[in-house]
Every structure is written in structure tokens, then in C-alpha cells.
Scaffold this motif. Structure first.
Motif, short mmCIF file in Angstrom:
data_model
loop_
_atom_site.label_atom_id
_atom_site.label_comp_id
_atom_site.label_asym_id
_atom_site.label_seq_id
_atom_site.Cartn_x
_atom_site.Cartn_y
_atom_site.Cartn_z
N ASP A 131 80.78 -51.96 -20.33
CA ASP A 131 81.30 -53.15 -20.98
C ASP A 131 80.33 -54.31 -20.82
O ASP A 131 79.77 -54.51 -19.73
CB ASP A 131 82.65 -53.55 -20.39
CG ASP A 131 83.73 -52.51 -20.65
OD1 ASP A 131 83.53 -51.68 -21.56
OD2 ASP A 131 84.75 -52.53 -19.94
N PRO A 132 80.12 -55.10 -21.87
CA PRO A 132 79.22 -56.25 -21.74
C PRO A 132 79.78 -57.30 -20.78
O PRO A 132 80.99 -57.44 -20.63
CB PRO A 132 79.17 -56.82 -23.17
CG PRO A 132 79.65 -55.72 -24.05
CD PRO A 132 80.62 -54.94 -23.23
N ILE A 133 78.87 -58.01 -20.13
CA ILE A 133 79.24 -59.14 -19.29
C ILE A 133 79.26 -60.39 -20.15
O ILE A 133 78.40 -60.59 -21.02
CB ILE A 133 78.22 -59.31 -18.14
CG1 ILE A 133 78.22 -58.05 -17.27
CG2 ILE A 133 78.54 -60.53 -17.31
CD1 ILE A 133 77.16 -58.06 -16.21
N ALA A 134 80.25 -61.23 -19.93
CA ALA A 134 80.42 -62.41 -20.77
C ALA A 134 79.17 -63.28 -20.76
O ALA A 134 78.64 -63.62 -19.71
CB ALA A 134 81.61 -63.22 -20.29
N GLY A 135 78.71 -63.65 -21.94
CA GLY A 135 77.59 -64.58 -22.08
C GLY A 135 78.09 -66.00 -22.23
O GLY A 135 79.19 -66.34 -21.82
#
Length: 851
Positions: free
Chosen positions: A426-430
Motif C-alpha cells: 500500500d502507498p504511504i500518504a504523500g
């Protein structure tokens, strides 16, 4: 060491890429050093050694499965009776009577509830705290099952057959020719008996009781990761001094972290009838004394299996099992049927140690029966952690609610089954929207306590845990009372007080008074999650942030002579030290100072009455929360200091108070000589310290408190911190498992922040007019989603516009087209997301129609 065992050692240290690289480098250096030493075998020994030149002798060994027979997997394996006055981190089996009261068993086990982890064939003590597994005791009483276990109907161990087998093995190994040398040398400033070997697989030593008492301890100087067999002759043997291991050219005192790399050390006493351990450090190595009364007179704790005819110890036995497959001198021993047990193990690896959000990771799981009998009903389970989304798994694995289960069935001896599980990171919040000036989160630290009663001469282990997912701030043992006329509070000695896990504190305390003593153990816990967002304009969104601390403590081990001694450790940038702790191996010392130091450091001061080895540690709390909705928050920490006067001969209670809107989470102090801490009581807003002045004059002391703000700072957009996703797989079987210690394996993947816009779960669930899909985006905003068939025509099956929440999993629904309504179950398609921020993402999906 066999290739199999070398792989196991590498896997134990593969949790994080940086750690793995460091260990790989260290291993390379050690290997080069060992090779150079062999080439120069005609030269004098290394600096500090005074023995004769080393002579390399080839080792003859054969790989033995379950080398300790029925003792495999048991931290304590005793044929007869004895006494225990402290905990065992592993499983224990006693064929006779066990005199123990309030003994904790299995703190380091991962065993299933039905696994036998406590066996006492004779009479047993008042009660046991069994952390994992089940128990056979008679009568069926006195066991607190903390891991879901129960009483077993029958004794699973044939002790008579087991020890007949063990005596045969011990005798056979005892006749093996020595391949290494033993000579006086220097380690840690002490004259010790240095065991020097060069074989990368197995080094055999032959010692006499006189050699063991001629020096002040043992030093191992053998190639990194090699096996060690020490055969000791004689009927009465004493082990004394301290234990040291040479790594990378430097000697380190035996402790749990050092011994992780050296499980294959076996001390064999084939003819001994008494073995007495009087060691001033931790003991490193498994003891096989099948004919002996093994008595632990003094030790920090033992690290290895204790196998003996009888056993007596008031000290902890730590779980460091001898390998279930090891290279040892060949024997003609045939194990009895009772020792022929299955032994399933699982080994887990990840296809890449570091990825970006949206990347695919493949976990490989190998389940293997390394035992001697068929393993039946074998099942591998992989509970996928937060941070990855299930993609697919090989047969016969299935997935439900994030748990992958693979029913393998029967594995014959030596048979292995390789499984794969594919996930999407899952992507990490930018970077998110602009910070709201009134957006913050509340924090709610809390305390927990336990009553501690100590009989005269008793040593007890006290463990207090925070709630699941929460973080230990600190722990303290406060001495309240010693029966009148039987001693003083200073007669209650704390031998260790330290964090053993992110949310767990443990102390070892001994009552040297002649009367009963009462004390309390306290911990302060930080919440694992903030409260929900608090925006005073009323526009709060329902989200929380995670607090986190490093899984491993930062520690230093010091060998100290008598006197006032100091040492310090430091946490990395972006963290703050919490849970300061210490552990003593032998000797006598009291903690006189525990204070923040420059930067992110922590300083310890100890008054050493008798030479000791102290391990000092802190855990590092990350001062920034996890990223949610594209933003993070910082913790607010402050230090409050108070100087107090302690009258001559008096015991006083002094209090330090945090400022408004803050709670005390770490108690600290600095005491002059003659003033002792009797513990402290966390009252959250304040901390009450009990101080005893043993001198004839008033003394000035410093008591202080690390305070955590009740609220975080306001939002900080985006994050640069990677996320370490730790994934543990387990294996179970319905057959008796010889070594529960190899039933789990962990692989870690570091997910880096980046520009990846979104990842999508591969399963698209069809509904009458809509498709449901799970999306995780690194960027906030909106995006257009379209699903096309995988065929040449690329027909549009569903489309829609979605709102994207940074770093948060969403279930969104797309409107089916006419073509989508006719699509068959299991049809393959392509899903594409075109967000307003960041690059687009295209992923294969499978369309599934419900029931």
C-alpha cells in the motif's frame, strides 16, 4: 554449520535491510579473519592469548536431526526432581518433582494452545503462569493458562527412554577427538580459558575440571557461526567466572542478542555426577549432563537448554534452543521410538527488502519436516499485516479476511512444500491539503500495576504489559515494606528492570531479607493510537494516527569493577528515548542515575558494590505520528527537573509535576552516593519518588520527569518516513512437534514514500449494476477509474470518478456498462486510475460475480 543452519542464521537477522547489510558485512569480516588465522596457524595466538600455537585439525561430523532426541524443543529437560525460583522463557519438562512457586513459563514461546509446553510427572509447586501451550501436571491444578491452553490427559514424555538415549549420545560424543585448543588468555580484562578453533563447521574441545577452575571464565574464539562441542571429563565440575565470545576481533560478554548468532554451542558432561555453575555473567551454551545434579549457584541467566538428571536454580532460563539439525561427531546411537518425533518448521522470505507503494511483493514460505516421523495435518498460516493487500497465493492456499491458510496435509521426514503469497504494498500518504491551524489529536497515557510478594530468599520475575498495540513509557519496582525486624528495604534487590517488547516491562527482584517483603511493579503506557482528530471549528474528520517505537532497544553492555560507573546510549534522529532499563549479570550494583543526555541520548550511573556486567538499554519512540490523509503530527515532549534535600538516615517521598496539559511518561533521577531509590509511583500528572539516605548527613538529589503533551502539534503535510511492514507466518501440525521454536518465521519489507498514486486490490466484485474495488492512494484528490476487458477489443466494463484519501484504504463502486453486466465470472480485465495528482496506475484484475 550446515548450509541449512547458515540460511537459518541469515534469516534470523534479515528483519531490516540496513541491519541485514551490516550483519552481512560483519560476517564477511569475521570470515576473512578466520581464514587469515588458519593461514598463520604457525604464528603465536591473537593478542591477549598466552597459550601454545594453534594447530588446525580437521573435524569429522555428520548432520544429525534432533541431536538432543526427546529433549529437542525443551528449555529445561530434567529426568528427576529439583527446585526453580525464577521463570523459564521456553518450555519445561520434569520427570520428577518440581519445587516452584509462582513460576512463569513460556514467555518467548509461539506455541499453539494444544502444544505441551509444561510437563511435571511428579508433584508440582503452588502455581504456574503458563504463557503459551498446555500442561501435564498431577493433580490437574495450579496452572494459569494465559495462552488458551488446557490440562493434558496423559504425559507426552517417556523420561526413562529419553535419558537412556541421551546418556548414549553423551558418551559417544564425549569420546570425540579434540580439534581445538584450550589455553589461558584475556577477555574483557579477565584471565579466562580461551577455546580456540578454526573449523567453520564444528570445533571440538576436551577439558578437565581443573582447567575450568584455573581461569576466571570462558572465551570462545572460533569462526563466526561455527558449531562448538565442549566435552568435560570428571565427576565433579564447577563452571566459574564470565563467558565471552569473540566476534570481528572483539570479545563480547554473552547476552541474548550475541547468542542469537551462536545457538550451536553444546557443553557435554558424560561422566559428571555434579555440575555447579557459579558464573558472574549470563551463561551461553546448551548443557547436556544426563547423569548429573546441575546446580546454578549464581548466574545472570542461562542462554541455552538445560538437560540434566536433577536441576536446581533461582535464575532465569532463556529460550535459545540447540539447533534441531546440527553437525556433530558421528555416533551409532539409534534413538528410541519415543524420541522419533516430527518437527515442522517454516521459513519465510520476501522477494524484495524495499519497495514503493503499489509494487508487488512475493512472499515465499517453505514448510519442511526436519523431524524423524511423519508430520500430519500440517497447516501454514500467514496473517497479512496492515500495509499490504492480498493479490494471490499458490495452491492449496486460500485467503479470508487477510489471513492466508494453506492446508498441506502430511509431510514425510525431510519433505518440504514451497508456497507463495503475492501482495501489493500500500502507498504511504504523500503531501495532503494545507494544514488546519486548529487540527490536533488528544493523547491518553495510562498506568498499570501489579502487587509483588517475596518470601525470604526468593527471586521473582515480574512482568507487566501495556494494552495491545500500546507503547511502554517506563517501568519501576517500588519497595513498600519488609517485615519488621527482618531486614531493610535495601535488602530487596532489583537485578533487572527493562523493556522486553514494545509494550512489555520485566523486572527480576530478589529478597535478601530474612522476612517477607512487599512491593509493587508499575508501568506507564503510551497509547498506540491518538484520539480522533479535534478541530475546534467543528470540521474534524474521523481519523487517528499511530504512535510507534523501534522494535529493538538500543543497548550497551559494560563489565564494571567496583565503584561509581557511567555509560550512555543514544537514539537516532527523529526519536526520543523511553523505557530506560538495566540488567545485571552477577555481582552487585544499584542504579543511581537515569537521565536524558545530549541530543537523543540517555545516561546511566550505577554504584557497583561487587564487579558486575550491566546491560543498559532504552527504546526509541518516534516523535512523529504515522501519516493519515496526507499529513502527520509531532509529539510534544518536555523535561521537568526538581532538586530535593534528603535528611540524614531518612526515607522521603518527593514529587515532580508536569506542566498543565501534559502527563509524566518517564521518571528519571540523579542521586549522590549513599542515597538509594526505592522506586517511584507514576500518578501521570506527577511522579512520586521514594528515596533513602543511608548516610549521616543530609544529601541533595535530583528527581525529574519526562512529560508528554496531552495534544499533538497541528498537521504537518506529507511524510518522508518509510514504513516497515513485518509479516510473520506460522506452521502447525496435529502430530507431536519436537521443536516449537521453529514454527514461525518473519520477513520484513520497507515501503518507501514516493510518487505512486494508487494501488488496487486485484479482486473486483460484480454487483447488479456496480463493481466494488478497493483503492489505496498516496495522494489526496480525485481520479477517473475505468475497467476494460483484457481481450483485443478492450471493451469498457465499468467507469466512475472517485475521491482519493491519501494513505487510506477505500471501497469504491463503479457503474457497470452494458458490456460489464454481461461479463462472466472470472473474466480478466484491466483497471486504470487517472488521478488529478501523480501518475496513473494500470493493473490487471479479475471480475468475480457473487454467489
Amino acid at each position: 554449520m550446515s548450509m541449512e543452519n547458515r540460511g537459518s542464521a541469515r534469516r534470523q537477522h534479515g528483519a531490516r535491510p540496513k541491519v541485514r547489510a551490516a550483519i552481512a558485512a560483519a560476517t564477511t569480516v569475521a570470515a576473512v579473519t578466520a581464514l587469515s588465522f588458519v593461514a598463520l596457524s604457525a604464528s603465536p595466538p591473537a593478542s591477549g592469548l598466552t597459550g601454545p600455537p594453534m594447530r588446525a585439525v580437521a573435524t569429522s561430523c555428520t548432520t544429525v536431526t534432533q541431536p538432543l532426541g526427546a529433549a529437542t524443543g525443551w528449555t529445561e529437560f530434567v529426568e528427576g526432581s529439583g527446585h526453580r525460583g525464577s521463570e523459564s522463557e521456553g518450555s519445561i519438562a520434569w520427570g520428577g518433582n518440581l519445587d516452584a512457586s509462582g513460576m512463569t513459563v513460556g514467555t518467548r514461546l509461539t506455541s499453539a494452545a494444544g502444544t505441551a509446553t509444561l510437563v511435571v510427572a511428579g508433584t508440582h509447586g503452588q502455581y504456574f503462569n503458563l504463557q503459551k501451550g498446555s500442561a501435564y501436571v498431577s493433580p490437574k491444578s495450579g496452572v494459569n493458562f494465559n495462552g488458551g491452553g488446557t490440562y493434558l490427559a496423559s504425559n507426552p514424555v517417556d523420561f526413562a527412554a529419553a535419558f537412556t538415549d541421551l546418556r548414549s549420545r553423551s558418551t559417544a560424543w564425549g569420546s570425540a577427538a579434540a580439534t581445538g585448543t584450550a589455553a589461558p588468555g584475556t577477555a574483557g580484562g579477565n584471565t579466562v580459558l580461551v577455546l580456540t578453533g578454526t573449523d567453520p563447521t564444528l570445533n571440538v574441545f576436551s577439558l578437565t575440571p581443573a582447567q575450568l577452575t584455573s581461569a576466571n571464565g570462558i572465551g570462545y574464539d572460533v569462526p563466526a557461526g561455527s558449531g562448538v562441542l565442549v566435552n568435560v571429563s570428571g565427576s565433579a565440575v564447577t563452571l566459574q567466572g564470565q563467558v565471552w565470545i569473540k566476534q570481528g576481533g572483539t570479545y563480547y560478554q554473552a547476552n541474548d542478542s550475541v547468542m542469537e548468532s551462536w545457538p550451536g554451542i553444546l557443553w557435554n558432561f558424560p561422566t559428571a555426577t555434579t555440575v555447579t555453575m557459579s558464573v558472574g555473567s549470563a551463561w551461553g551454551g546448551t548443557i547436556l549432563a544426563p547423569n548429573a545434579a546441575l546446580t546454578i549457584a549464581s548466574v545472570g541467566h542461562t542462554i541455552g537448554q538445560m538437560v540434566a538428571k536433577t536441576f536446581s536454580s533461582n535464575y532465569e532460563t532463556h529460550q535459545r534452543l540447540y539447533p534441531s539439525s546440527a553437525c556433530l561427531p558421528p555416533t551409532t546411537t539409534t534413538p528410541p521410538p519415543s524420541a522419533n518425533r516430527s518437527d515442522v518448521r517454516v521459513v519465510k522470505t520476501a522477494s524484495s527488502p524495499a519497495v514503493h507503494g503499489g509494487d508487488t511483493v512475493t512472499y515465499t514460505l517453505e514448510a519442511k519436516n526436519v523431524g524423524l516421523d511423519d508430520a500430519t495435518g500440517v497447516v501454514v498460516r500467514d496473517a497479512l499485516p496492515t500495509g499490504v493487500t492480498f493479490d494471490s497465493a499458490s495452491s492449496p492456499c486460500t485467503q479470508s479476511s487477510g489471513v492466508v491458510s494453506c492446508s498441506i496435509g502430511t509431510l514425510t521426514p525431510g519433505q518440504a512444500k514451497v508456497l507463495t503469497v503475492r501482495v501489493v504494498a500500500d502507498p504511504i500518504a504523500g503531501a495532503g491539503p494545507a494544514a488546519h491551524p486548529m487540527a490536533f489529536h488528544e493523547l491518553t497515557p495510562y498506568k498499570s500495576e501489579v502487587q509483588v510478594d517475596l518470601d525470604p530468599g526468593q527471586t521473582r520475575t515480574v512482568t507487566v504489559a501495556c494494552g495491545a498495540g500500546d507503547i511502554l513509557g517506563d517501568g519501576s519496582l517500588r519497595v513498600d515494606h519488609v517485615d519488621q525486624g527482618t531486614g531493610a528495604p535495601t535488602d530487596v534487590r532489583v537485578l533487572s528492570s527493562e523493556s522486553t517488547a514494545v509494550g512489555t516491562w520485566k523486572a527480576v527482584v530478589r529478597n535478601d531479607a530474612t522476612g517477607r517483603a512487599q512491593a509493587k511493579g508499575f508501568v506507564v503506557c503510551l497509547p498506540g493510537l491518538t484520539e480522533y482528530a479535534d478541530r475546534q471549528d467543528g470540521g474534524a474528520s474521523r481519523h487517528r494516527h499511530a504512535l510507534s517505537a523501534d522494535a529493538a532497544v538500543v543497548a550497551t553492555t559494560q563489565a564494571w569493577p567496583a565503584g561509581r560507573r557511567t555509560a550512555s546510549v543514544a537514539c537516532p534522529t527523529g526519536t526520543a528515548p523511553v523505557a530506560p532499563g538495566f540488567s545485571l549479570s552477577g555481582g552487585a550494583a544499584t542504579l543511581a542515575g537515569s537521565e536524558p543526555a545530549a541530543g537523543n541520548g540517555w545516561a546511566f550511573t550505577m554504584d557497583v558494590a561487587a564487579p558486575t556486567t550491566a546491560t543498559l538499554s532504552v527504546r526509541c519512540l518516534r516523535t512523529t505520528t504515522s501519516a493519515v490523509l496526507g499529513h502527520t503530527h509531532d509529539l510534544v515532549l518536555a523535561h521537568v527537573v526538581r532538586t530535593v534535600s534528603v535528611p540524614a538516615g531518612a526515607t522521603v517521598e518527593e514529587q515532580v509535576t508536569c506542566a498543565d496539559q501534559a502527563k509524566g511518561v518517564v521518571g528519571t533521577w540523579s542521586l549522590p552516593a549513599g542515597v538509594q531509590s526505592l522506586g517511584n509511583d507514576p500518578r501521570l500528572k506527577a511522579r512520586a519518588f521514594r528515596l533513602l539516605n543511608t548516610t549521616a548527613a543530609a544529601q541533595t538529589a535530583t528527581v525529574d520527569l519526562e512529560c508528554l503533551g496531552d495534544r499533538t502539534t497541528v498537521e504537518t503535510r506529507g511524510t518522508v518516513d518509510p514504513l516497515v511492514v513485518v509479516n510473520t507466518a506460522t506452521v502447525t501440525s496435529t502430530s507431536v512437534d519436537a521443536d516449537p521454536g521453529n514454527n514461525s518465521s518473519t520477513a520484513s519489507v520497507t515501503v518507501q514514500p514516493g510518487s505512486t498514486t494508487a494501488s488496487v486490490a486485484p479482486l473486483v466484485v460484480a454487483r447488479p449494476s456496480r463493481l466494488g474495488v478497493r483503492i489505496v492512494s498516496s495522494m489526496p484528490g480525485s481520479g477517473f477509474v475505468v475497467v476494460r476487458s483484457a481481450g483485443r477489443d478492450g471493451r469498457v466494463l465499468a467507469r466512475g470518478r472517485v475521491d482519493l484519501l491519501a494513505g487510506t484504504a477505500q471501497r469504491v463502486h463503479l457503474r457497470l456498462t452494458a458490456a460489464g453486466r454481461r461479463v462472466e465470472d472470472g473474466a480478466r480485465a484491466w483497471l486504470r486510475i487517472d488521478p488529478t495528482r501523480g501518475p496513473g496506475v494500470r493493473r490487471p484484475v479479475v471480475v468475480t460475480r457473487p454467489g
